[in-house]
Write an enzyme that holds these catalytic residues in place. Structure first.
Site, PDB file in Angstrom:
ATOM      1  NE  ARG A   6      -3.552 -22.361  11.117  1.00 35.58           N
ATOM      2  CZ  ARG A   6      -2.605 -23.266  10.844  1.00 35.58           C
ATOM      3  NH1 ARG A   6      -2.853 -24.247   9.994  1.00 35.58           N
ATOM      4  NH2 ARG A   6      -1.425 -23.190  11.417  1.00 35.58           N
ATOM      5  N   GLY A  50      -0.198  -3.640   3.968  1.00 35.54           N
ATOM      6  CA  GLY A  50      -0.841  -2.336   3.935  1.00 35.54           C
ATOM      7  C   GLY A  50      -0.130  -1.371   4.839  1.00 35.54           C
ATOM      8  CB  SER A  51      -1.204   0.003   8.069  1.00 38.02           C
ATOM      9  OG  SER A  51      -2.524  -0.023   7.561  1.00 38.02           O
ATOM     10  CG  ASP A  76      -2.090  -0.816   1.208  1.00 34.37           C
ATOM     11  OD1 ASP A  76      -2.286  -1.491   0.180  1.00 34.37           O
ATOM     12  OD2 ASP A  76      -2.864  -0.825   2.186  1.00 34.37           O
ATOM     13  N   GLY A  93      -5.241  -2.885   8.642  1.00 33.16           N
ATOM     14  CA  GLY A  93      -5.007  -1.722   9.495  1.00 33.16           C
ATOM     15  C   GLY A  93      -4.856  -2.041  10.965  1.00 33.16           C
ATOM     16  CE  LYS A 142      -6.882  -1.157  -0.406  1.00 30.89           C
ATOM     17  NZ  LYS A 142      -6.960  -2.625  -0.384  1.00 30.89           N
TER      18      LYS A 142
END
EC number: 4.3.3.6
Lengths: 305, 200
Positions: free
Chosen positions: A176, A246-247, A35, A164, A92
């Site tokens: 899983r 991402g973050s 990201d 996040g 996105k």
């Protein structure tokens, strides 16, 4: 390949076919998709060895913090990122917001993520992803959800995790779940696959295909909570073909170093010595959130159905 | 070299990309296929496939993980190599539209233009006539694909599409812009395995 409808083909040449859409994701395997919120971060990601970047206005940790409605990013920002790097650029759209998807296609992004991280625009319908030349990736928490997205035209799946949070527990749970359900299908005979399709709420043809292949008919990445090299390697060892981060990178103390370390651990996911070396002196990881204290309404994984 | 009589051992460079598909295609073409990530693994193969993937990433990982020089040495020493898409870029002596710091292995005297056919929205499938492969055209899957701008005297053009060179061979080294490994048509892999056998 799938028996589901694909884009029309001419005898001469055809764009936007299932094969080129799914094939694009095959090229990303073994890699890390990061990201980024601006061109500078995109370059850091590319320098660190990312296989693609996800252009968005705020990383999920900030979307959580800021609240409000999270939407598609500013086209200017997406174009700046496309200009800045030579690797593929993803962006996105909101779930069911097919106009945001149309806009992203017109901007020339390489992949569209119909993402639960943004605020859903439709509480019943996802976008019809067969209608686009640009391929789509979608999140899933279980096999049925993954197959519904593929039936709608998704050319790549990522397990959702909980974006996040910097907490890998949900990513592990969802991956899983998907892998276990695939393994269970492998053990079914033909008589049982019809009932399995009904239980999974997914098209029989896709269920049968997964039972035969022993895997999804598209590439499966993991997302949502990966913050360290060991997290990335964990998801790979659990069967993810690559990871979205991402973050975890740009909310950490030393993004360039952490990004490169996560790439290294993703490639050598089965070599603890290399993962150990990659994990040294990375500075502070993102703080993280305990998922069991997250109220239901703040769980992004519940968005989409 | 650890060649034993029988099927050649062909490695697939497994830094990143569609490694699995190449392993399957090579096995279907009667090679012993295995992933290669480390110099010691490279030392044990009779030939190598460089898969499709993201060429800038693959090049960067090769540098980062100490594979670039061992790869260059073996290619220079005559290792048979086949590169698809990103793999073609890695085998180019000269690259256009790459990153400034992008390293290639070289191996074929050709100039390759990266992403020449466009971004993902321009990715396409088409039938491609391939010199030396019988049974009709091969299915070409072109994904953010490169093309070959020009080749040197030692290189042989094996296929073109829309006026652009998309398959080249120079001695033991083969490169295609497109991805036979995504099609289930193993004829290009069989062609490469034959090249490898001929050289052993």
């Amino acid at each position: 390949m799938s028996t589901l409808p694909t884009s029309p083909q001419s005898a001469e040449s055809a764009i936007g076919t299932s094969r080129v859409k799914r094939g694009m994701a095959e090229q990303l395997k073994g890699g890390v998709i990061m990201d980024v919120v601006n061109a500078e971060q995109a370059k850091i990601a590319e320098d660190a060895g990312a296989v693609a970047v996800m252009a968005l206005e705020r990383v999920p940790a900030d979307i959580r913090k800021d609240g409000g409605v999270a939407r598609m990013s500013d086209p200017n920002m997406i174009e700046e990122i496309i200009e800045a790097v030579s690797i593929p650029v993803m962006a996105k759209s909101r779930i069911g917001h097919f106009v945001e998807a149309q806009v992203l296609q017109s901007l020339g992004v390489d992949y569209i993520d119909e993402s639960e991280v943004l605020t859903p625009a439709d509480e019943v319908n996802h976008s019809d992803k067969w209608a686009y030349t640009t391929p789509f990736v979608c999140g899933a928490t279980n096999l049925g959800e993954a197959l519904r997205r593929i039936a709608e035209g998704a050319a790549m799946i990522r397990s959702k995790g909980e974006a996040g949070t910097g907490n890998v527990v949900e990513a592990v749970r969802h991956l899983r779940q998907i892998k276990n359900e695939i393994a269970r299908l492998r053990g079914y005979d033909n008589n049982e696959l019809f009932a399995a399709a009904k239980e999974l709420r997914a098209p029989y043809e896709l269920v049968k295909e997964v039972a035969e292949l022993g895997k999804l008919p598209v590439v499966l990445f993991s997302a949502g909570g990966v913050a360290t090299p060991a997290d990335a390697a964990l998801m790979r060892q659990l069967g993810a073909e690559g990871v979205f981060v991402g973050s975890g990178i740009f909310k950490s103390g030393d993004p360039a170093k952490r990004a490169a370390a996560i790439v290294k651990a993703t490639t050598f996911f089965d070599d603890p010595k290399i993962i150990a070396d990659a994990s040294r002196n990375l500075g502070e990881a993102m703080v993280g959130i305990n998922c069991d204290t997250l109220p239901e309404s703040e769980r992004y994984a519940n968005r989409g159905w | 070299m650890t060649h034993t009589p029988g099927n050649p051992v062909i490695g697939v460079l497994a830094l990143q990309g569609d490694v699995r598909e190449h392993l399957i295609a090579l096995a279907a073409a009667d090679a012993v296929a295995r992933p290669v990530r480390r110099p010691e693994e490279l030392a044990e193969v009779d030939a190598l496939v460089i898969p499709g993937g993201e060429s800038t990433t693959m090049s960067k990982l090769a540098v980062l993980f100490g594979m670039l020089e061992p790869l260059r040495e073996r290619v220079r020493a005559g290792l048979p190599v086949y590169g698809t898409c990103a793999g073609m870029i890695m085998l180019a002596d000269k690259l256009l539209d790459g990153r400034e710091d992008q390293e290639t292995l070289g191996g074929i005297d050709m100039i390759v233009r990266r992403n020449a056919f466009g971004r993902q929205n321009e990715s396409f499938e088409a039938k491609v006539d391939f010199a030396g492969i019988e049974g009709g055209p091969v299915e070409g899957v072109f994904i953010r694909a490169p093309w070959v701008e020009s080749v040197g005297a030692a290189a042989e053009v094996l296929a073109t599409y829309d006026g652009h060179t998309v398959a080249v061979r120079q001695g033991n080294v083969l490169a295609t812009s497109f991805h036979p490994e995504l099609t289930g048509d193993d004829r290009v892999h069989a062609y490469f395995v034959d090249m490898v056998r001929a050289g052993l």
